[in-house]
Design a protein around this motif. Sequence first.
Motif, PDB file in Angstrom:
ATOM      1  N   TYR B  74      53.779  41.212  33.563  1.00  6.79           N
ATOM      2  CA  TYR B  74      54.841  41.117  34.556  1.00  6.79           C
ATOM      3  C   TYR B  74      55.951  40.168  34.074  1.00  6.79           C
ATOM      4  CZ  TYR B  74      57.402  40.122  38.773  1.00  6.79           C
ATOM      5  OH  TYR B  74      58.414  39.958  39.670  1.00  6.79           O
ATOM      6  N   ILE B  75      55.534  39.032  33.533  1.00 10.61           N
ATOM      7  CA  ILE B  75      56.508  38.074  33.007  1.00 10.61           C
ATOM      8  C   ILE B  75      57.178  38.608  31.753  1.00 10.61           C
ATOM      9  CG2 ILE B  75      56.713  35.806  31.921  1.00 10.61           C
ATOM     10  CD1 ILE B  75      54.277  35.151  33.860  1.00 10.61           C
ATOM     11  N   PHE B  76      56.356  39.322  30.998  1.00  7.70           N
ATOM     12  CA  PHE B  76      56.815  39.820  29.709  1.00  7.70           C
ATOM     13  C   PHE B  76      58.032  40.732  29.854  1.00  7.70           C
ATOM     14  CE2 PHE B  76      56.347  42.350  25.759  1.00  7.70           C
ATOM     15  CZ  PHE B  76      56.353  41.297  24.872  1.00  7.70           C
ATOM     16  N   GLN B  77      58.089  41.485  30.954  1.00  3.77           N
ATOM     17  CA  GLN B  77      59.223  42.408  31.100  1.00  3.77           C
ATOM     18  C   GLN B  77      60.544  41.651  31.226  1.00  3.77           C
ATOM     19  OE1 GLN B  77      59.382  44.711  34.685  1.00  3.77           O
ATOM     20  NE2 GLN B  77      58.185  43.201  35.823  1.00  3.77           N
ATOM     21  N   TYR B  78      60.487  40.438  31.767  1.00  2.00           N
ATOM     22  CA  TYR B  78      61.727  39.653  31.847  1.00  2.00           C
ATOM     23  C   TYR B  78      62.094  39.084  30.477  1.00  2.00           C
ATOM     24  CZ  TYR B  78      61.401  40.410  36.765  1.00  2.00           C
ATOM     25  OH  TYR B  78      61.336  41.035  37.966  1.00  2.00           O
ATOM     26  N   VAL B  79      61.081  38.655  29.737  1.00  2.00           N
ATOM     27  CA  VAL B  79      61.329  38.243  28.358  1.00  2.00           C
ATOM     28  C   VAL B  79      61.954  39.404  27.592  1.00  2.00           C
ATOM     29  CG1 VAL B  79      60.265  37.468  26.212  1.00  2.00           C
ATOM     30  CG2 VAL B  79      59.413  36.616  28.398  1.00  2.00           C
ATOM     31  N   PHE B  80      61.406  40.587  27.833  1.00  2.00           N
ATOM     32  CA  PHE B  80      61.881  41.827  27.224  1.00  2.00           C
ATOM     33  C   PHE B  80      63.371  42.014  27.517  1.00  2.00           C
ATOM     34  CE2 PHE B  80      59.988  45.818  25.561  1.00  2.00           C
ATOM     35  CZ  PHE B  80      61.131  46.585  25.511  1.00  2.00           C
ATOM     36  N   LEU B  81      63.723  41.873  28.793  1.00  2.00           N
ATOM     37  CA  LEU B  81      65.115  42.075  29.213  1.00  2.00           C
ATOM     38  C   LEU B  81      66.053  41.075  28.537  1.00  2.00           C
ATOM     39  CD1 LEU B  81      67.329  43.282  31.049  1.00  2.00           C
ATOM     40  CD2 LEU B  81      66.589  41.696  32.826  1.00  2.00           C
ATOM     41  N   PHE B  82      65.660  39.798  28.583  1.00  2.00           N
ATOM     42  CA  PHE B  82      66.533  38.774  28.009  1.00  2.00           C
ATOM     43  C   PHE B  82      66.615  38.887  26.488  1.00  2.00           C
ATOM     44  CE2 PHE B  82      65.571  36.508  32.083  1.00  2.00           C
ATOM     45  CZ  PHE B  82      66.855  36.620  32.586  1.00  2.00           C
ATOM     46  N   ALA B  83      65.493  39.237  25.872  1.00  2.00           N
ATOM     47  CA  ALA B  83      65.515  39.399  24.416  1.00  2.00           C
ATOM     48  C   ALA B  83      66.417  40.573  24.041  1.00  2.00           C
ATOM     49  CB  ALA B  83      64.105  39.610  23.882  1.00  2.00           C
ATOM     50  N   ALA B  84      66.386  41.623  24.883  1.00  2.00           N
ATOM     51  CA  ALA B  84      67.269  42.766  24.626  1.00  2.00           C
ATOM     52  C   ALA B  84      68.718  42.314  24.664  1.00  2.00           C
ATOM     53  CB  ALA B  84      67.024  43.865  25.652  1.00  2.00           C
ATOM     54  N   ILE B  85      69.033  41.489  25.668  1.00  2.00           N
ATOM     55  CA  ILE B  85      70.409  40.968  25.766  1.00  2.00           C
ATOM     56  C   ILE B  85      70.739  40.137  24.538  1.00  2.00           C
ATOM     57  CG2 ILE B  85      71.930  39.396  27.021  1.00  2.00           C
ATOM     58  CD1 ILE B  85      70.501  40.256  29.583  1.00  2.00           C
ATOM     59  N   GLN B  86      69.813  39.241  24.178  1.00  2.00           N
ATOM     60  CA  GLN B  86      70.080  38.368  23.037  1.00  2.00           C
ATOM     61  C   GLN B  86      70.380  39.171  21.778  1.00  2.00           C
ATOM     62  OE1 GLN B  86      66.728  36.119  21.653  1.00  2.00           O
ATOM     63  NE2 GLN B  86      67.897  35.217  19.975  1.00  2.00           N
ATOM     64  N   TYR B  87      69.558  40.174  21.505  1.00  2.00           N
ATOM     65  CA  TYR B  87      69.689  40.831  20.209  1.00  2.00           C
ATOM     66  C   TYR B  87      70.777  41.888  20.180  1.00  2.00           C
ATOM     67  CZ  TYR B  87      66.149  37.861  18.480  1.00  2.00           C
ATOM     68  OH  TYR B  87      65.490  36.736  18.104  1.00  2.00           O
ATOM     69  N   ILE B  88      71.113  42.445  21.357  1.00  2.00           N
ATOM     70  CA  ILE B  88      72.267  43.359  21.308  1.00  2.00           C
ATOM     71  C   ILE B  88      73.536  42.533  21.112  1.00  2.00           C
ATOM     72  CG2 ILE B  88      72.872  43.517  23.756  1.00  2.00           C
ATOM     73  CD1 ILE B  88      73.134  46.590  23.221  1.00  2.00           C
ATOM     74  N   LEU B  89      73.545  41.335  21.682  1.00  2.00           N
ATOM     75  CA  LEU B  89      74.707  40.456  21.479  1.00  2.00           C
ATOM     76  C   LEU B  89      74.804  40.031  20.018  1.00  2.00           C
ATOM     77  CD1 LEU B  89      74.835  38.115  24.593  1.00  2.00           C
ATOM     78  CD2 LEU B  89      76.241  40.090  24.039  1.00  2.00           C
ATOM     79  N   LEU B  90      73.656  39.686  19.448  1.00  2.00           N
ATOM     80  CA  LEU B  90      73.658  39.297  18.037  1.00  2.00           C
ATOM     81  C   LEU B  90      74.178  40.454  17.190  1.00  2.00           C
ATOM     82  CD1 LEU B  90      72.809  37.245  15.832  1.00  2.00           C
ATOM     83  CD2 LEU B  90      70.628  38.436  15.729  1.00  2.00           C
ATOM     84  N   GLY B  91      73.646  41.638  17.474  1.00  2.00           N
ATOM     85  CA  GLY B  91      74.033  42.817  16.692  1.00  2.00           C
ATOM     86  C   GLY B  91      75.515  43.105  16.779  1.00  2.00           C
TER      87      GLY B  91
END
Lengths: 246, 265
Positions: B74-91
């Motif tokens: 359950y917590i992991f999905q939020y990590v998932f969301l934020f990590a997605a934001i982080q890495y699309i921004l990096l990209g």
Amino acid sequence: MNYIFANSGSASIFGLDCQKNSSEIKKNVGYLPSEVNYYDDMKVFELLKYSAKYYKKDCSKKINELCDYFLVDKNKTIDELSLGNKKKIAIIQSLLHSPDLLILDEPTSGLDPLMQNKFFNLLKEENKKGVTIFFSSHILTEVQKMCDRVGIIKDGRILKVEQVENLQDDRYKKIKLELKNKNYDFKLDDGEMTNFVKNNGMIEFLYSGDLNKIVKNISSLEVDNIWIEDPTLEEIFMNYYKEGEK
Amino acid sequence: MLLFFREISFNKKSFIIWTIALIALLFLSMSMFSSFSKDAESLTTLMESFPEEMMKAFNMSNVNFSDSMDYFSYIFQYVFLFAAIQYILLGSNILSKENGDKTIEFLYSKPITRDYILTSKLFSGFLQIIIFNILGILFSILSFKLFTSSDFNLSVLILLWISLLIANILYFCLGFVVSIFLKKAKQALPVSLGIVLGTYFLSIVASLNEKLEFLKYFSPFRYFDGLTIIRNEKISGFYLLLSVIIIIVCISISYIKYSKKDLKV
């Protein structure tokens, strides 16, 4: 420099194709951009070292020489530098790997006259060592002073490539007359007079015909004052552009 | 390698901040597990009173909060969301920042090819993603050891992080290819955020409405649903393949498009 791609045609430097062998060519090319944009958070010596690393040779001696020559403070960050100082860094950056070809795009913008002079002296020295220099500028007195050959480009086409002296050759004379009779209309209609300007008895034009003819013509007038000069590059340049429009 | 290391040191700061923030989110949430699991029963009754759609929207419908693995997912999905934001921004930043600051002019004047620039930047991103995921695995194991008394399934935990790794690379490559097509560097931020949030909402819509279920193919959040991985103890091969194909397509388009892109100053 392979910044943009050609719609048509091709170009080559050192016998290498500008697109295909671009990185090979750049090893021996120094480029000075007209607007200097570097990594703001880097220190000057960091940037120069970083730049030097791309050429895979030791440039530290040359860097130090050039920094001393241009009186650059190497410990400042790029962010702190004024336009002129950034330009100096860019100059050093373009020279530090001892390139065979220098491409300078508006090199003097932002440089104070003292530095300009130093820079020109350095360029002359490099030129003597056999370095080819492409010098693009809109300050034509600079070009006149520095360059051997001039290319005039309009709308992406080279109109003319010519030795500076030849461009200024005797075919064109700039003639300025001050007449007693301020309303006199002095004109030869053989098409050899161009850039005709008449202003309160002062007449100015470029003349490309037979000099004897014009002198004879002028001798029939009452003249207050007369100047016959070689035109500056600027006037020749404007002339080419006007001709191009026709 | 020169540009590669330069990229790493460039992005070092934001990488450290993001990584600490995400791992702290995970770690602190896991530390609350014991109090959650104690009240799991009352929590479950409470949640049963919520409408089913809402539960689905928050992806809570099948979560057993007394189970540490479920709680983690359950917590992991939020990590998932934020990590997605982080890495699309990096990209999207990794190229467009240099375009925006016009420092790309400096790079182009060096004796390197455009492919070299792309490759260096891509791999510096990959390295960051890999480091982040390794740290993630280590800290989640630690958090399980510290905060839960029950045993946990290590291989499933690693599977979860592998799914995140692939999703991170996927979003990184999406950001990367999008930034090449953008005309202005400033557009990179809103467009990338739009992609992440867009795909996130698609995943919610897909789970809410059966008629719109096909939308799940457009949302990597559905590809790697944490709870599904825990229940099946494996990552769906189909989605894995789909992700790899998307990644390869993104990278290929990047190389093709970038090698012909004009510099705009």
